[in-house]
Every structure is written in structure tokens, then in C-alpha cells.
Scaffold this motif. Structure first.
Motif, mmCIF file in Angstrom:
data_model
loop_
_atom_site.group_PDB
_atom_site.id
_atom_site.type_symbol
_atom_site.label_atom_id
_atom_site.label_comp_id
_atom_site.label_asym_id
_atom_site.label_seq_id
_atom_site.Cartn_x
_atom_site.Cartn_y
_atom_site.Cartn_z
ATOM 1 N N MET A 57 -31.654 54.132 43.724
ATOM 2 C CA MET A 57 -32.390 52.886 43.768
ATOM 3 C C MET A 57 -33.341 52.905 44.958
ATOM 4 O O MET A 57 -33.029 53.452 46.002
ATOM 5 N N GLY A 58 -34.462 52.250 44.786
ATOM 6 C CA GLY A 58 -35.450 52.187 45.848
ATOM 7 C C GLY A 58 -35.125 51.110 46.867
ATOM 8 O O GLY A 58 -34.089 50.455 46.814
ATOM 9 N N ASP A 59 -36.027 50.933 47.801
ATOM 10 C CA ASP A 59 -35.825 49.944 48.860
ATOM 11 C C ASP A 59 -35.952 48.511 48.353
ATOM 12 O O ASP A 59 -35.368 47.600 48.920
ATOM 13 N N ASN A 60 -36.725 48.320 47.265
ATOM 14 C CA ASN A 60 -36.989 46.971 46.778
ATOM 15 C C ASN A 60 -36.019 46.516 45.696
ATOM 16 O O ASN A 60 -36.091 45.380 45.261
ATOM 17 N N THR A 61 -35.111 47.378 45.247
ATOM 18 C CA THR A 61 -34.200 46.997 44.175
ATOM 19 C C THR A 61 -32.866 46.527 44.745
ATOM 20 O O THR A 61 -32.363 47.061 45.723
ATOM 21 N N VAL A 62 -32.315 45.506 44.109
ATOM 22 C CA VAL A 62 -31.026 44.951 44.516
ATOM 23 C C VAL A 62 -30.180 44.703 43.272
ATOM 24 O O VAL A 62 -30.705 44.496 42.177
ATOM 25 N N VAL A 63 -28.867 44.703 43.442
ATOM 26 C CA VAL A 63 -27.944 44.364 42.365
ATOM 27 C C VAL A 63 -27.704 42.865 42.427
ATOM 28 O O VAL A 63 -27.349 42.324 43.475
ATOM 29 N N VAL A 64 -27.924 42.175 41.295
ATOM 30 C CA VAL A 64 -27.718 40.735 41.232
ATOM 31 C C VAL A 64 -26.629 40.440 40.202
ATOM 32 O O VAL A 64 -26.417 41.200 39.268
ATOM 33 N N THR A 65 -25.935 39.324 40.381
ATOM 34 C CA THR A 65 -24.873 38.898 39.478
ATOM 35 C C THR A 65 -25.368 37.719 38.661
ATOM 36 O O THR A 65 -26.007 36.809 39.198
ATOM 37 N N LEU A 66 -25.039 37.722 37.363
ATOM 38 C CA LEU A 66 -25.427 36.630 36.477
ATOM 39 C C LEU A 66 -24.195 35.793 36.143
ATOM 40 O O LEU A 66 -23.158 36.328 35.747
ATOM 41 N N GLN A 126 -39.740 43.081 44.700
ATOM 42 C CA GLN A 126 -41.175 43.056 44.955
ATOM 43 C C GLN A 126 -41.953 42.570 43.733
ATOM 44 O O GLN A 126 -42.922 41.839 43.881
ATOM 45 N N THR A 127 -41.511 42.919 42.530
ATOM 46 C CA THR A 127 -42.241 42.520 41.328
ATOM 47 C C THR A 127 -41.696 41.237 40.700
ATOM 48 O O THR A 127 -42.419 40.535 40.006
ATOM 49 N N HIS A 128 -40.409 40.919 40.917
ATOM 50 C CA HIS A 128 -39.788 39.723 40.351
ATOM 51 C C HIS A 128 -39.179 38.894 41.472
ATOM 52 O O HIS A 128 -38.016 39.040 41.805
ATOM 53 N N ARG A 129 -39.955 37.993 42.030
ATOM 54 C CA ARG A 129 -39.487 37.191 43.162
ATOM 55 C C ARG A 129 -38.602 36.023 42.724
ATOM 56 O O ARG A 129 -37.720 35.602 43.451
#
Length: 52
Positions: A1-10, A27-30
Motif C-alpha cells: 500500500m502507498g502512503d495515501n492509502t488507509v484501511v477503513v471499516t464499514l 488523496q483522491t477520496h476525501r
């Protein structure tokens, strides 16, 4: 994963259970992610929103 990607929980919008996790590029989906997914506790498709 890059620096701008994070794991999110739904979490289910109705029962508030955290059912799914996914990856998002900050960065692309704020804005927060909202997806219609199946909740096995409610037994139907319900809107799931991003939580912390």
C-alpha cells in the motif's frame, strides 16, 4: 500500500455493527465512504458508512 492509502471499516447504518473493511486512497477520496452492502445480522442490503 502507498502512503495515501488507509484501511477503513464499514458499519451498518441500522444495527451499527462493523461488518466490512476496505482500502481507500485519502488523496483522491476525501469524503467518507457510503456503500450499500449486505448485513448478515439485519439479513438485508443496508447502507454501510465508514467509521474510525
Amino acid at each position: 500500500m502507498g502512503d495515501n492509502t488507509v484501511v477503513v471499516t464499514l458499519a451498518c447504518d441500522e444495527c451499527k455493527r462493523r461488518n466490512y473493511s476496505t482500502i481507500k486512497n485519502k488523496q483522491t477520496h476525501r469524503e467518507k465512504i457510503e456503500l450499500k452492502k449486505y448485513c448478515k445480522w439485519c439479513r438485508r442490503h443496508i447502507l454501510h458508512k465508514e467509521t474510525k
